[in-house]
Design a protein around this motif. Structure first.
Motif, PDB file in Angstrom:
ATOM      1  N   ASN A  97      29.485  44.953  52.641  1.00  0.00           N
ATOM      2  CA  ASN A  97      29.945  46.009  51.757  1.00  0.00           C
ATOM      3  C   ASN A  97      29.950  45.595  50.292  1.00  0.00           C
ATOM      4  OD1 ASN A  97      30.481  47.931  53.842  1.00  0.00           O
ATOM      5  ND2 ASN A  97      32.338  46.771  54.361  1.00  0.00           N
ATOM      6  N   ASP A  98      29.137  44.612  49.947  1.00  0.00           N
ATOM      7  CA  ASP A  98      29.051  44.217  48.545  1.00  0.00           C
ATOM      8  C   ASP A  98      27.598  43.981  48.179  1.00  0.00           C
ATOM      9  OD1 ASP A  98      28.290  41.428  49.093  1.00  0.00           O
ATOM     10  OD2 ASP A  98      30.344  41.246  49.840  1.00  0.00           O
ATOM     11  N   LEU A  99      27.372  43.680  46.911  1.00  0.00           N
ATOM     12  CA  LEU A  99      26.010  43.512  46.405  1.00  0.00           C
ATOM     13  C   LEU A  99      25.629  42.051  46.251  1.00  0.00           C
ATOM     14  CD1 LEU A  99      26.082  46.373  43.772  1.00  0.00           C
ATOM     15  CD2 LEU A  99      24.618  46.275  45.780  1.00  0.00           C
ATOM     16  N   THR A 100      26.328  41.169  46.957  1.00  0.00           N
ATOM     17  CA  THR A 100      26.023  39.750  46.873  1.00  0.00           C
ATOM     18  C   THR A 100      24.577  39.491  47.276  1.00  0.00           C
ATOM     19  OG1 THR A 100      28.317  39.204  47.429  1.00  0.00           O
ATOM     20  CG2 THR A 100      26.672  37.467  47.683  1.00  0.00           C
ATOM     21  N   GLY A 101      23.855  38.824  46.419  1.00  0.00           N
ATOM     22  CA  GLY A 101      22.465  38.512  46.686  1.00  0.00           C
ATOM     23  C   GLY A 101      21.489  39.556  46.184  1.00  0.00           C
ATOM     24  N   LEU A 102      22.011  40.717  45.753  1.00  0.00           N
ATOM     25  CA  LEU A 102      21.126  41.785  45.284  1.00  0.00           C
ATOM     26  C   LEU A 102      21.120  41.934  43.775  1.00  0.00           C
ATOM     27  CD1 LEU A 102      21.898  44.579  47.916  1.00  0.00           C
ATOM     28  CD2 LEU A 102      20.207  42.748  48.019  1.00  0.00           C
ATOM     29  N   GLU A 103      22.008  41.211  43.097  1.00  0.00           N
ATOM     30  CA  GLU A 103      22.117  41.352  41.644  1.00  0.00           C
ATOM     31  C   GLU A 103      20.826  41.000  40.928  1.00  0.00           C
ATOM     32  OE1 GLU A 103      24.158  39.686  43.571  1.00  0.00           O
ATOM     33  OE2 GLU A 103      26.263  40.144  43.151  1.00  0.00           O
ATOM     34  N   GLN A 104      20.067  40.069  41.499  1.00  0.00           N
ATOM     35  CA  GLN A 104      18.823  39.648  40.854  1.00  0.00           C
ATOM     36  C   GLN A 104      17.681  40.638  41.100  1.00  0.00           C
ATOM     37  OE1 GLN A 104      18.982  37.048  38.821  1.00  0.00           O
ATOM     38  NE2 GLN A 104      21.137  36.898  39.424  1.00  0.00           N
ATOM     39  N   LEU A 105      17.871  41.532  42.044  1.00  0.00           N
ATOM     40  CA  LEU A 105      16.815  42.491  42.376  1.00  0.00           C
ATOM     41  C   LEU A 105      16.951  43.800  41.614  1.00  0.00           C
ATOM     42  CD1 LEU A 105      16.753  42.017  46.263  1.00  0.00           C
ATOM     43  CD2 LEU A 105      15.212  40.998  44.579  1.00  0.00           C
ATOM     44  N   LEU A 106      18.188  44.215  41.352  1.00  0.00           N
ATOM     45  CA  LEU A 106      18.436  45.497  40.701  1.00  0.00           C
ATOM     46  C   LEU A 106      18.833  45.283  39.248  1.00  0.00           C
ATOM     47  CD1 LEU A 106      20.521  47.273  43.499  1.00  0.00           C
ATOM     48  CD2 LEU A 106      18.070  47.482  43.041  1.00  0.00           C
TER      49      LEU A 106
END
Length: 308
Positions: free
Chosen positions: A136-145
């Motif tokens: 339920n979080d964006l961990t690991g996706l910050e570099q993609l978006l």
């Protein structure tokens, strides 16, 4: 007969930068209007500012599920990417929860450029990781978006041959964002647009303030009504003035009356020099009336059945 340029004479795409084409960035309101607006606030509260404060409450309503808002138009050139950028930016600035804006154009549209973002991977490259995201979080996706300075999360476009990919990715990420605004591809009947519309809570239909724009949109709404499209009940209209004299050939009151026959919420969006210039949009340079109306739209889009 002139020969076509050879590959050696065509500059590589990586060396092209649209920022080099920008001469200057203008403000939405003229300098004189900004002066008088500032002066009036020293004496009394500005009516537009008071209206803006009241409209903000509708933008900040609590949401129990992620709201997906699709921005579409019957034809190209209506200004839907600008409306998507403005609308999503208002949500990001006014809400405390996460907000995302998505580009659903398979070839990649102008949305990211208007938001001031250039360096990004296409959707086709990042979709596998986004679709496999868990939790339920964006961990690991910050570099993609990529994100804008206001904290708006941005899902790039660019997935040729995969028209349903924007719908699939926004569906997968909707649990992580309170609001997702999707800038659809051109037209209403393309597979990419149809996929997004099928799952949108609200369809913001951008109507250029021209005789042909109003006529074409009315035709599309009539077809939706004839086909008993469930999307019709979720439509919010935006009558968009694209230039200082763009509506000079339009009987504006007749257009309002004609569109009003469908009983749908409608918001008029005024001409704005800053927005119309085609440069990246800076919130501080948007005209005050434009900000008022786009905030009104933001509230209506979260409750499309609310009376206009």
């Amino acid at each position: 007969m002139q020969k076509p340029p050879t590959a050696a004479l065509v500059p590589p795409v990586k060396d092209l930068n649209p920022n080099n084409l920008v001469r200057r960035v203008v403000s939405g309101d003229s300098s004189m209007r900004r002066f008088w607006r500032t002066a009036s606030r020293m004496v009394t509260s500005n009516a537009a500012s008071g209206e803006l404060a009241a409209l903000t409450a509708d933008v900040q309503v609590p949401l129990t599920t992620g709201q997906r808002i699709a921005i579409a138009s019957v034809r190209g050139g209506a200004g839907k990417s600008v409306v998507a950028a403005l609308l999503a930016s208002v949500y990001a600035a006014r809400r405390r929860d996460r907000v995302m804006v998505a580009d659903a154009d398979p070839e990649g549209g102008s949305l990211l450029w208007r938001l001031g973002l250039l360096k990004h991977l296409p959707l086709s490259a990042i979709a596998p990781k986004l679709l496999s995201a868990v939790g339920n979080d964006l961990t690991g996706l910050e570099q993609l978006l990529p994100r804008t300075p206001s904290g708006l999360w941005v899902l790039p476009g660019g997935a040729p041959g995969q028209p349903q990919l924007p719908r699939d990715v926004t569906r997968a990420l909707s649990r992580l964002f309170a609001v997702c605004v999707t800038d659809c591809s051109m037209g209403m009947s393309s597979p990419a647009t149809a996929g997004v519309l099928s799952e949108a809570h609200t369809l913001v239909l951008v109507v250029p303030a021209t005789p042909d724009g109003v006529y074409a949109t009315c035709g599309a709404l009539q077809r939706m009504a004839a086909n008993q499209s469930p999307s019709l009940s979720r439509v919010v209209l935006v009558l968009n003035k694209l230039g200082p004299d763009a509506d000079s050939g339009l009987r504006y009151n007749v257009a309002l009356e004609t569109l009003g026959r469908f009983g749908l919420p409608m918001v008029p969006l005024p001409y704005d020099r800053h927005v119309a210039a085609g440069t990246p949009i800076f919130p501080s340079r948007i005209g005050e009336e434009t900000l008022v109306q786009i905030t009104r739209l933001a509230g209506r889009a979260l409750a499309p059945t609310r009376p206009s």
